[in-house]
Design an enzyme around this catalytic site. Sequence first.
Site, PDB file in Angstrom:
ATOM      1  N   GLU A  21       0.532  -1.304   0.305  1.00  0.00           N
ATOM      2  CA  GLU A  21      -0.114   0.112   0.193  1.00  0.00           C
ATOM      3  C   GLU A  21       0.948   1.774   0.077  1.00  0.00           C
ATOM      4  OE1 GLU A  21      -1.286   1.731   3.463  1.00  0.00           O
ATOM      5  OE2 GLU A  21      -1.126   0.463   4.984  1.00  0.00           O
ATOM      6  N   LYS A 151      -3.436  -1.510  15.583  1.00  0.00           N
ATOM      7  CA  LYS A 151      -2.692  -0.692  17.231  1.00  0.00           C
ATOM      8  C   LYS A 151      -3.822  -0.849  18.220  1.00  0.00           C
ATOM      9  CE  LYS A 151       0.839   2.337  14.731  1.00  0.00           C
ATOM     10  NZ  LYS A 151       0.232   1.826  13.624  1.00  0.00           N
TER      11      LYS A 151
HETATM   12  N1  PSU Z   1      -2.494   1.775  10.516  1.00  0.00           N
HETATM   13  C1  PSU Z   1      -0.858   1.462  11.010  1.00  0.00           C
HETATM   14  N2  PSU Z   1       0.041   2.017  10.089  1.00  0.00           N
HETATM   15  C2  PSU Z   1      -0.960   2.341   8.474  1.00  0.00           C
HETATM   16  C3  PSU Z   1      -2.304   2.604   9.225  1.00  0.00           C
HETATM   17  C4  PSU Z   1      -2.936   2.033   9.799  1.00  0.00           C
HETATM   18  O1  PSU Z   1      -0.955   1.440  12.032  1.00  0.00           O
HETATM   19  O2  PSU Z   1      -0.253   3.011   7.944  1.00  0.00           O
HETATM   20  C5  PSU Z   1      -2.788   3.153   7.951  1.00  0.00           C
HETATM   21  C6  PSU Z   1      -3.118   1.749   6.720  1.00  0.00           C
HETATM   22  O3  PSU Z   1      -3.367   2.840   5.757  1.00  0.00           O
HETATM   23  C7  PSU Z   1      -4.807   1.785   7.469  1.00  0.00           C
HETATM   24  C8  PSU Z   1      -5.435   2.890   7.629  1.00  0.00           C
HETATM   25  O4  PSU Z   1      -6.144   1.330   6.224  1.00  0.00           O
HETATM   26  O5  PSU Z   1      -4.340   4.107   8.327  1.00  0.00           O
HETATM   27  C9  PSU Z   1      -6.936   3.228   7.790  1.00  0.00           C
HETATM   28  O6  PSU Z   1      -6.919   4.746   8.262  1.00  0.00           O
HETATM   29  P1  PSU Z   1      -8.293   4.532   8.324  1.00  0.00           P
HETATM   30  O7  PSU Z   1      -8.631   5.195  10.674  1.00  0.00           O
HETATM   31  O8  PSU Z   1      -9.067   6.301   8.462  1.00  0.00           O
HETATM   32  O9  PSU Z   1      -9.381   3.937   7.883  1.00  0.00           O
END
Ligand code: PSU
Length: 296
Positions: A21, A151
Amino acid sequence: MIISEKVKKALEDGIPVIALESTVIAHGLPYPHNVETAKILEEMALENGVVPATIGILKGEIIVGMSREQINEMLADEPLKIGTREIPYAVGMKKSAATTVSATMRIARIAGIDVFATGGIGGVHIGDWDVSQDITEMAKSDVIVVSAGCKSILDVKKTIEFLETFQVTVVGYKTNKFPIFYEGLSDFNLEHRVDSPEDIAKVFRAKKSLGIEGALLVANPIPQEFVISEQEVDGYMKQALSECFEKGITGKAVTPYLLSRIAQLSNGKTLTSNIELLKNNVLLACQIAKSLKTMA
Ligand code: PSU
Ligand code: MN
């Protein structure tokens, strides 16, 4: 959609390919660690006989297998952070955008890539109602997603429950507990455990042959030597979360803010762990991609 020549050839010739990604590069890790890490991950895949395909959007063009120059160009454009539902906007409006887990999965599926390595998945946030598209996309796209769990900035228990609600197949890799990123393992049990890449490939094959749509989420814990204690991470997290609340940061901006604050507060310790778990996930994804090919 533009599929790079290298990726296209690999897909045609039956050489294993893994998707990567671009949000982790653009919004997850600080410069210059982000570009260095992107390079390291791609080199690792190549050394393991697997073709990496970093996915992102450059001025409205979906690219599968971004070159170094294209990654730099995307970063220079200060890309949007997009999930699946924002792909049409980015493409239609010719924006540059970094793809999260959901958008990367959807594009990988369209391109015919079965395996995707990431860091952590999005899930159910603590506090106000905020659930990542990552989960709903995992209910739809037939892709193996290798991650170190999620996380603990998220509500881990609710995230696990939502994965069940959305019928996402989850297996722990060599673990019976759900992993929580830097912190190693949570106290939450996983129902299913697998101990080899071959077994992951078998589960995925079964899923596909039955037509049961959706992802196979592989929960791969961070290597023990890079675990940061829950107590330590908790301190950083509490501070970052309360700042987030005070500053009124919401929605998409939450995860990038927390990630960068926690990295600062820990003097880069969380950054090292983040990079190491990404490498660990890429290695496993390579093994799975190869197993899928040998089974074929
Ligand atoms: N968790 C991490 N590192 C990241 C992300 C999540 O530890 O870089 C990124 C990933 O691309 C994940 C996104 O798909 O954040 C999720 O964001 P949101 O919570 O806004 O959906
Ligand atoms: Mn959200």
